[in-house]
Write an enzyme that holds these catalytic residues in place. Structure first.
Site, short mmCIF file in Angstrom:
data_model
loop_
_atom_site.label_atom_id
_atom_site.label_comp_id
_atom_site.label_asym_id
_atom_site.label_seq_id
_atom_site.Cartn_x
_atom_site.Cartn_y
_atom_site.Cartn_z
N SER A 68 0.83 -1.20 0.00
CA SER A 68 0.00 0.00 0.00
C SER A 68 0.87 1.26 0.00
O SER A 68 1.98 1.28 0.53
CB SER A 68 -0.90 0.02 1.23
OG SER A 68 -1.68 -1.16 1.29
N1 SAH Z 1 -1.01 -3.78 3.43
C1 SAH Z 1 -0.50 -4.71 2.47
C2 SAH Z 1 -1.41 -4.66 1.26
C3 SAH Z 1 -1.29 -5.83 0.37
S1 SAH Z 1 -2.47 -5.83 -0.93
C4 SAH Z 1 0.91 -4.26 2.10
O1 SAH Z 1 1.20 -3.08 2.30
O2 SAH Z 1 1.70 -5.07 1.64
C5 SAH Z 1 -3.83 -6.69 -0.20
C6 SAH Z 1 -3.58 -8.11 0.21
O3 SAH Z 1 -4.85 -8.67 0.55
C7 SAH Z 1 -3.01 -9.00 -0.89
O4 SAH Z 1 -1.80 -9.53 -0.43
C8 SAH Z 1 -4.08 -10.08 -1.09
O5 SAH Z 1 -3.54 -11.35 -1.38
C9 SAH Z 1 -4.81 -10.06 0.24
N2 SAH Z 1 -6.17 -10.61 0.22
C10 SAH Z 1 -7.14 -10.46 -0.70
N3 SAH Z 1 -8.25 -11.14 -0.36
C11 SAH Z 1 -7.98 -11.75 0.83
C12 SAH Z 1 -8.71 -12.60 1.71
N4 SAH Z 1 -9.95 -12.98 1.44
N5 SAH Z 1 -8.12 -13.03 2.84
C13 SAH Z 1 -6.84 -12.67 3.14
N6 SAH Z 1 -6.09 -11.86 2.35
C14 SAH Z 1 -6.64 -11.40 1.22
#
Ligand code: SAH
Length: 225
Positions: A68
């Site tokens: 993010s």
């Molecule tokens: N805050 C994180 C954002 C990653 S993007 C960072 O800064 O790295 C969002 C993440 O949500 C992704 O890694 C994706 O795989 C995860 N995601 C999407 N749907 C999900 C679910 N149902 N359960 C758990 N994780 C999920």
């Protein structure tokens, strides 16, 4: 551990610039600005991208996911802790859906007694686990699980942060809030999505505010191994 040696690689000035940009964009909470200055974002990225770690932008972390944007991380955290200016740990028990690379998890852990963070993609979960352990952040539990299904999760949370966007506010997350607890979550599809802040005022009463226009990856179903 090798990567941690890169800590000195990004100068204080580079990080200070990030803090200045966050301030310009309206982040006021000094506690957050300090934690964002002191958390080595480059450690969470692949070496090829590390030089861009303190730019205020989302960057790829593999598996079609992104780390993010720092402003969004700061903004979501600020909304969760803004009511408590005095306690060193304003949040008791926090839940994060979408660990990704673990950067937001690290920021949240600074302000929480305990954090539970869930990631559906196993390699991302494993990688975050290794980085957060290298950084010696201990007040957390990382789960490789589907954040759509919290059936096995005991107890409620005073803060829930979702880093992935569902189309509508999920009822199962509302049920996991303590009274007074807050959920911050992007809602919508990739053509129109807004950060949404929901507070559980009473057992059956919720207050909802629609905030900034954002663009998060979608909340998906099922596990990836
Ligand atoms: N805050 C994180 C954002 C990653 S993007 C960072 O800064 O790295 C969002 C993440 O949500 C992704 O890694 C994706 O795989 C995860 N995601 C999407 N749907 C999900 C679910 N149902 N359960 C758990 N994780 C999920």
């Amino acid at each position: 551990m090798k990567k941690l040696q890169g800590l000195g690689m990004t100068s204080l000035r580079t990080r200070q610039r990030l803090v200045e940009r966050l301030t310009e964009q309206g982040i006021k909470d000094v506690r957050i600005l300090e934690v964002m200055r002191d958390t080595p974002r480059h450690i969470f990225l692949d070496e090829a991208l590390a030089s861009r770690a303190y730019d205020d932008m989302a960057l790829p972390i593999g598996h079609q996911q992104t780390i993010s944007q720092p402003f969004i991380v700061a903004r979501m955290t600020e909304l969760l802790i803004e009511d408590d200016k005095f306690n060193e740990k304003p949040l008791k028990r926090s839940l994060e859906i979408g660990t990704g690379c673990g950067y937001q998890t690290a920021i949240l852990a600074n302000f929480s007694e305990r954090v539970v963070s869930i990631e559906r993609i196993k390699p991302l979960h494993e990688r975050a686990k290794s980085i957060l352990s290298d950084l010696k952040i201990k007040n957390l539990r990382l789960l490789h699980d589907d954040g759509n299904i919290l059936n096995n999760m005991e107890g409620n949370f005073d803060a829930i942060l979702s880093a992935a966007a569902p189309l509508n506010v999920p009822n199962y997350l509302l049920k996991k809030l303590t009274i007074g607890g807050k959920l911050i979550i992007p809602i919508g599809d990739d053509s129109s999505q807004h950060l949404t802040l929901i507070r559980r005022v009473k057992k059956e009463q919720f207050e909802e505010k629609t905030l900034d226009k954002v663009l998060f990856v979608p909340l998906l179903k099922g596990l990836v191994n």
